[in-house]
Design a protein around this motif. Structure first.
Motif, PDB file in Angstrom:
ATOM      1  N   SER A  52       0.817  -1.213   0.000  1.00 29.00           N
ATOM      2  CA  SER A  52       0.000   0.000   0.000  1.00 29.00           C
ATOM      3  C   SER A  52       0.853   1.267   0.000  1.00 29.00           C
ATOM      4  O   SER A  52       0.363   2.347  -0.318  1.00 29.00           O
ATOM      5  CB  SER A  52      -0.938   0.001   1.210  1.00 29.00           C
ATOM      6  OG  SER A  52      -0.190  -0.098   2.404  1.00 29.00           O
ATOM      7  N   ARG A  53       2.138   1.127   0.344  1.00 26.57           N
ATOM      8  CA  ARG A  53       3.014   2.301   0.323  1.00 26.57           C
ATOM      9  C   ARG A  53       3.230   2.839  -1.084  1.00 26.57           C
ATOM     10  O   ARG A  53       3.610   3.993  -1.261  1.00 26.57           O
ATOM     11  CB  ARG A  53       4.368   1.958   0.953  1.00 26.57           C
ATOM     12  CG  ARG A  53       5.182   0.928   0.195  1.00 26.57           C
ATOM     13  CD  ARG A  53       6.494   0.611   0.918  1.00 26.57           C
ATOM     14  NE  ARG A  53       7.300  -0.348   0.182  1.00 26.57           N
ATOM     15  CZ  ARG A  53       7.189  -1.657   0.279  1.00 26.57           C
ATOM     16  NH1 ARG A  53       6.267  -2.183   1.097  1.00 26.57           N
ATOM     17  NH2 ARG A  53       7.972  -2.468  -0.415  1.00 26.57           N
ATOM     18  N   PHE A  54       2.954   2.002  -2.111  1.00 23.83           N
ATOM     19  CA  PHE A  54       3.148   2.441  -3.492  1.00 23.83           C
ATOM     20  C   PHE A  54       2.003   3.324  -3.994  1.00 23.83           C
ATOM     21  O   PHE A  54       2.082   3.887  -5.079  1.00 23.83           O
ATOM     22  CB  PHE A  54       3.295   1.233  -4.426  1.00 23.83           C
ATOM     23  CG  PHE A  54       4.534   0.426  -4.165  1.00 23.83           C
ATOM     24  CD1 PHE A  54       5.786   1.002  -4.267  1.00 23.83           C
ATOM     25  CD2 PHE A  54       4.438  -0.908  -3.797  1.00 23.83           C
ATOM     26  CE1 PHE A  54       6.928   0.258  -4.014  1.00 23.83           C
ATOM     27  CE2 PHE A  54       5.576  -1.660  -3.541  1.00 23.83           C
ATOM     28  CZ  PHE A  54       6.818  -1.083  -3.651  1.00 23.83           C
ATOM     29  N   ILE A  55       0.932   3.426  -3.204  1.00 26.71           N
ATOM     30  CA  ILE A  55      -0.227   4.195  -3.654  1.00 26.71           C
ATOM     31  C   ILE A  55       0.118   5.673  -3.772  1.00 26.71           C
ATOM     32  O   ILE A  55      -0.560   6.425  -4.486  1.00 26.71           O
ATOM     33  CB  ILE A  55      -1.420   3.984  -2.693  1.00 26.71           C
ATOM     34  CG1 ILE A  55      -2.744   4.320  -3.378  1.00 26.71           C
ATOM     35  CG2 ILE A  55      -1.257   4.802  -1.435  1.00 26.71           C
ATOM     36  CD1 ILE A  55      -3.120   3.371  -4.463  1.00 26.71           C
ATOM     37  N   ARG A  56       1.178   6.107  -3.104  1.00 25.45           N
ATOM     38  CA  ARG A  56       1.555   7.527  -3.179  1.00 25.45           C
ATOM     39  C   ARG A  56       2.035   7.912  -4.571  1.00 25.45           C
ATOM     40  O   ARG A  56       2.098   9.096  -4.897  1.00 25.45           O
ATOM     41  CB  ARG A  56       2.625   7.834  -2.141  1.00 25.45           C
ATOM     42  CG  ARG A  56       3.970   7.186  -2.369  1.00 25.45           C
ATOM     43  CD  ARG A  56       4.994   7.701  -1.363  1.00 25.45           C
ATOM     44  NE  ARG A  56       6.302   7.122  -1.565  1.00 25.45           N
ATOM     45  CZ  ARG A  56       6.784   6.093  -0.887  1.00 25.45           C
ATOM     46  NH1 ARG A  56       6.029   5.536   0.054  1.00 25.45           N
ATOM     47  NH2 ARG A  56       7.988   5.609  -1.125  1.00 25.45           N
ATOM     48  N   TYR A  57       2.398   6.925  -5.382  1.00 28.17           N
ATOM     49  CA  TYR A  57       2.831   7.213  -6.744  1.00 28.17           C
ATOM     50  C   TYR A  57       1.656   7.374  -7.712  1.00 28.17           C
ATOM     51  O   TYR A  57       1.850   7.767  -8.859  1.00 28.17           O
ATOM     52  CB  TYR A  57       3.762   6.115  -7.247  1.00 28.17           C
ATOM     53  CG  TYR A  57       5.037   6.002  -6.455  1.00 28.17           C
ATOM     54  CD1 TYR A  57       5.993   7.011  -6.498  1.00 28.17           C
ATOM     55  CD2 TYR A  57       5.272   4.899  -5.639  1.00 28.17           C
ATOM     56  CE1 TYR A  57       7.168   6.918  -5.748  1.00 28.17           C
ATOM     57  CE2 TYR A  57       6.440   4.793  -4.904  1.00 28.17           C
ATOM     58  CZ  TYR A  57       7.379   5.801  -4.957  1.00 28.17           C
ATOM     59  OH  TYR A  57       8.522   5.705  -4.222  1.00 28.17           O
ATOM     60  N   CYS A  58       0.458   7.012  -7.266  1.00 24.98           N
ATOM     61  CA  CYS A  58      -0.742   7.178  -8.098  1.00 24.98           C
ATOM     62  C   CYS A  58      -1.269   8.600  -7.923  1.00 24.98           C
ATOM     63  O   CYS A  58      -1.516   9.043  -6.795  1.00 24.98           O
ATOM     64  CB  CYS A  58      -1.819   6.168  -7.720  1.00 24.98           C
ATOM     65  SG  CYS A  58      -1.338   4.458  -7.996  1.00 24.98           S
ATOM     66  N   THR A  59      -1.436   9.298  -9.012  1.00 27.54           N
ATOM     67  CA  THR A  59      -1.902  10.681  -8.972  1.00 27.54           C
ATOM     68  C   THR A  59      -3.360  10.766  -9.411  1.00 27.54           C
ATOM     69  O   THR A  59      -3.979   9.762  -9.785  1.00 27.54           O
ATOM     70  CB  THR A  59      -1.044  11.560  -9.897  1.00 27.54           C
ATOM     71  OG1 THR A  59      -1.210  11.096 -11.253  1.00 27.54           O
ATOM     72  CG2 THR A  59       0.428  11.465  -9.507  1.00 27.54           C
TER      73      THR A  59
END
Length: 201
Positions: A52-59
């Motif tokens: 879930s830490r990768f969700i910050r890359y979704c804009t």
């Protein structure tokens, strides 16, 4: 119907999978079940790895891309349905397809007007938000009720076929026969599951 968030994207995925199963003469429910099992496996693996830490890359742009694809899918389905009405109608009597087209355009125009109502100066912000949120659903229900009136049903605008009693579609059993598809199909279901996992994620 109005679909929001991942619901509409999932519906578009299911429609595409159903179309593919129909073309390949595969039973849809067992294939869909295996896709779901693979998706569950992927989601568990993602959860265990803290992905879930990768969700910050979704804009917001990513979200708009998905919404754009979804809109194109629903527009295509709507236009295909209207085109089918004209193709199947009696050439000497085109009342039904033109009435169907008029209903579609009226629904679209009314919905756009209701959504744009939020930017007007009428009433206060709470009322405008309520009209914007519940207006489209009210229009859909109103057009559906109109189509069910006895004087309107003589036109013959096609509707969804709903059984008169509570039953499963096609007279199938309650439990999906998981093993009714070959093992190669079960394994290949891992690929569409990757797309469905990305939609859920």
């Amino acid at each position: 119907m109005a679909f929001i968030a991942p619901t509409g994207l999932t519906l578009a995925f299911i429609s595409g999978l159903f179309r593919y199963c129909t073309l390949k003469n595969l039973p849809f429910l067992p294939v869909y079940t295996w896709v779901g099992l693979w998706t569950s496996f992927y989601m568990i693996m993602l959860g265990l790895q803290g992905s879930s830490r990768f969700i910050r890359y979704c804009t917001r742009f990513t979200d708009e891309i998905f919404n754009g694809l979804l809109s194109m899918n629903f527009l295509y389905e709507a236009i295909s349905s209207l085109r089918r009405n004209f193709a199947q109608a009696d050439p000497t009597n085109l009342t039904m397809p033109f009435v169907s087209l008029a209903m579609a355009l009226t629904t679209f125009a009314s919905t756009m007007k209701v959504i744009a109502f939020q930017g007007t100066r009428f009433f206060n912000q709470t009322v405008r938000n309520a009209i914007k949120d519940f207006g489209p659903v009210t229009i859909f229900i109103g057009m559906s009720i109109l189509n069910q009136q006895s004087w309107f049903r003589t036109v013959g605008v096609p509707t969804l076929v709903v059984p008169s009693s509570f039953q499963l579609s096609g007279g199938r059993q309650w439990l999906v026969p998981l093993m009714s598809v070959p093992w190669t199909v079960r394994m290949l279901c891992c690929f569409p599951a990757i797309l469905l996992t990305s939609l859920f994620f």
